[in-house]
Design an enzyme around this catalytic site. Structure first.
Site, PDB file in Angstrom:
ATOM      1  N   ALA A 104       5.282 -11.167   4.547  1.00  0.00           N
ATOM      2  CA  ALA A 104       5.215 -12.025   5.733  1.00  0.00           C
ATOM      3  C   ALA A 104       3.796 -12.006   6.300  1.00  0.00           C
ATOM      4  O   ALA A 104       3.216 -10.947   6.489  1.00  0.00           O
ATOM      5  CB  ALA A 104       6.203 -11.527   6.793  1.00  0.00           C
ATOM      6  N   LYS A 125      -8.833   8.256  14.056  1.00  0.00           N
ATOM      7  CA  LYS A 125      -8.461   9.066  12.882  1.00  0.00           C
ATOM      8  C   LYS A 125      -8.411  10.549  13.247  1.00  0.00           C
ATOM      9  O   LYS A 125      -7.519  11.286  12.812  1.00  0.00           O
ATOM     10  CB  LYS A 125      -9.460   8.815  11.754  1.00  0.00           C
ATOM     11  CG  LYS A 125      -9.403   7.375  11.224  1.00  0.00           C
ATOM     12  CD  LYS A 125     -10.599   7.056  10.349  1.00  0.00           C
ATOM     13  CE  LYS A 125     -10.600   5.604   9.898  1.00  0.00           C
ATOM     14  NZ  LYS A 125     -11.893   5.178   9.350  1.00  0.00           N
ATOM     15  N   ARG A 152       0.952 -14.706   8.800  1.00  0.00           N
ATOM     16  CA  ARG A 152       0.809 -15.965   9.534  1.00  0.00           C
ATOM     17  C   ARG A 152       0.424 -17.114   8.606  1.00  0.00           C
ATOM     18  O   ARG A 152       0.866 -18.227   8.747  1.00  0.00           O
ATOM     19  CB  ARG A 152      -0.266 -15.806  10.608  1.00  0.00           C
ATOM     20  CG  ARG A 152       0.305 -15.752  12.008  1.00  0.00           C
ATOM     21  CD  ARG A 152      -0.766 -15.884  13.041  1.00  0.00           C
ATOM     22  NE  ARG A 152      -1.985 -15.204  12.623  1.00  0.00           N
ATOM     23  CZ  ARG A 152      -2.616 -14.276  13.332  1.00  0.00           C
ATOM     24  NH1 ARG A 152      -2.143 -13.926  14.493  1.00  0.00           N
ATOM     25  NH2 ARG A 152      -3.730 -13.727  12.917  1.00  0.00           N
ATOM     26  N   ARG A 153      -0.465 -16.785   7.655  1.00  0.00           N
ATOM     27  CA  ARG A 153      -0.986 -17.845   6.791  1.00  0.00           C
ATOM     28  C   ARG A 153      -0.629 -17.564   5.334  1.00  0.00           C
ATOM     29  O   ARG A 153      -0.820 -16.442   4.852  1.00  0.00           O
ATOM     30  CB  ARG A 153      -2.521 -17.894   6.944  1.00  0.00           C
ATOM     31  CG  ARG A 153      -3.146 -19.198   6.487  1.00  0.00           C
ATOM     32  CD  ARG A 153      -4.575 -19.335   7.003  1.00  0.00           C
ATOM     33  NE  ARG A 153      -5.475 -18.276   6.548  1.00  0.00           N
ATOM     34  CZ  ARG A 153      -6.058 -18.243   5.353  1.00  0.00           C
ATOM     35  NH1 ARG A 153      -5.823 -19.197   4.474  1.00  0.00           N
ATOM     36  NH2 ARG A 153      -6.862 -17.258   5.026  1.00  0.00           N
ATOM     37  N   THR A 181      -6.849  -7.874   2.837  1.00  0.00           N
ATOM     38  CA  THR A 181      -7.412  -7.125   1.701  1.00  0.00           C
ATOM     39  C   THR A 181      -6.496  -5.988   1.249  1.00  0.00           C
ATOM     40  O   THR A 181      -6.309  -5.781   0.051  1.00  0.00           O
ATOM     41  CB  THR A 181      -8.760  -6.500   2.135  1.00  0.00           C
ATOM     42  OG1 THR A 181      -9.452  -7.475   2.902  1.00  0.00           O
ATOM     43  CG2 THR A 181      -9.594  -6.089   0.970  1.00  0.00           C
TER      44      THR A 181
END
Ligand code: HSE
Length: 417
Positions: free
Chosen positions: A43, A197, A45-46, A13
């Site tokens: 780059a 955070k 993985r999918r 996203t």
């Protein structure tokens, strides 16, 4: 015109948000900053053929970004810990800058990472430029504290519990269905995400280095609509806060649910929104609020980091302070207490006697019919400030009273400074 070549790791996203933002606003960014941002490789993985890569090359191995000589800045958006850290270390070793949204890697490994060419605005509170505010806009200030809503999922859940009077489990399911909660919701609801955070904010505001193990962490699982309702009667709202305070004896660093006066700005930041309020000597208490997650919002921070790096701005989280970070037992707070009790003469006197024996003053009391079966009451108290270690002892004694019928509920009140 400065040309910056970017390699993006990940195609989720946030990565898609970065590509969309650059496609929409590249000219504007160039006019404003004199920096032209070009994505040369993505780059992941999918492959996702439906995503417009803006003419960039594509690899299925994120490490290809390191050997691509054109890449000036690696934008790490794969998340997770091990591979992300390897990529960041590799990129730095290859002489490339890194922009990341990865709060876990920075909070847990920040001390081992070369800070000079590393930026991570997107790791804290999404679109809110809180790191730039601490490092640039507020650079002339000494900070005495900072507190904020830094987990949107918890804020959404607590807001919905208050609005609708529904319990934790129902709201968690909805938060997951809406895509707010992390893949592992425990990171959100148990306070770990907020603690990552807060660790980063502590390093930047107080020069402590990245000290995640020293942050006290409590999530929102124990919060019920009953407590939210009693808090409202007392003039408060329950928020999940990250709190930093620079006290005479050390730094408080804690993440937990807290009662916040309804009149405070931060009490009125609801839903998935985040907010961070800084307590500073010159600027007072500026409050920054906005979306803490989401593709476009997080992409806004990523793009800001790319441009800031191109303009030569380093994030400086060097360790400059030897001030200790306090344990939670060393922290003083006011408390909300809900004591489920039998409705008998003398019960309140017993409660008051225990509190008084630990020098705990009572600020406000309400007593309500209990929510269990039988002749039961909830004794609800607000105390004045007391050291946590002392409150622990008092709470143990309260819990042991024969007239106390259920678990004593304790929620800290947010500091008023
Ligand atoms: N799960 C996080 C939140 C997303 O709810 O705030 C951004 O870190």
């Amino acid at each position: 015109m400065k040309q910056i070549s970017v390699g993006i790791a990940g195609l989720g996203t946030v990565a898609q948000g970065v590509l969309e933002l650059l496609a929409a606003n590249r000219d504007l960014i160039r006019q404003r900053s004199g920096v032209e941002v070009n994505v040369v490789r993505v780059a992941s993985r999918r492959a996702k053929p439906e995503v417009d890569l803006l003419g960039a090359d594509f690899s299925t191995n994120v490490m290809d970004l390191l050997s691509d000589q054109r890449v000036d800045v690696v934008v790490e958006l794969i998340g997770g810990e091990r591979l992300a850290k390897e990529l960041i270390v590799g990129a730095t070793a290859a002489g490339k800058a890194v922009v990341t949204a990865n709060k876990a890697v920075i909070a847990l490994h920040g001390n081992d990472l070369s800070q000079q060419h590393l930026r991570y605005e997107a790791a804290v509170a999404g679109a809110i430029p809180i790191i730039q505010a601490l490092q640039k806009g507020l650079v002339g200030n000494r900070f005495s504290g900072l507190s904020g809503i830094i987990n949107g999922t918890c804020n959404y859940m607590l807001s919905a519990m208050e609005d609708e009077g529904v319990g934790f489990d129902d709201i968690l399911q909805r938060a997951q269905a809406l895509g707010y909660a992390e893949a592992d919701p425990t990171f959100d609801v148990d306070g770990i995400d907020a603690a990552h955070k807060l660790t980063i904010l502590m390093a930047l505001a107080f020069g402590t280095g990245f000290e995640f193990p020293k942050v006290y962490i409590e999530g929102i699982r124990a919060i019920t609509p009953v407590d939210i309702g009693y808090a409202a009667e007392l003039g408060y709202r329950i928020k999940h806060l990250g709190i930093l305070r620079n006290t005479a004896v050390g730094i408080e660093a804690r993440v937990h649910p807290a009662l916040v006066l309804q009149s405070e700005l931060v009490a009125n930041v609801n839903g998935v929104l985040n907010a961070v309020q800084v307590v500073s000597d010159a600027a007072g208490k500026p409050l920054f609020s906005g979306p803490g997650a989401g593709g476009a919002a997080t992409a806004s921070a990523v793009v800001a980091d790319i441009v800031a790096w191109a303009e030569g701005a380093a994030t400086s989280a060097t360790t400059t302070s030897a001030v200790p970070v306090l344990s939670i037992e060393q922290v003083s707070s006011s408390y909300y207490l809900r004591i489920p009790s039998r409705n008998e003469p003398g019960v309140f006197a017993e409660v008051a006697q225990i509190l008084s024996s630990y020098d705990i003053s009572i600020d406000a009391v309400i007593q309500k019919d209990g929510h269990e079966q039988g002749d039961l009451v909830d004794i609800v108290l607000l105390t004045q400030e007391i050291l946590e270690a002392r409150m622990n002892q008092a709470a143990t004694e309260l819990q042991a009273l024969a007239s106390v019928t259920g678990e004593v509920m304790r929620i800290r009140v947010a500091p008023q400074d």
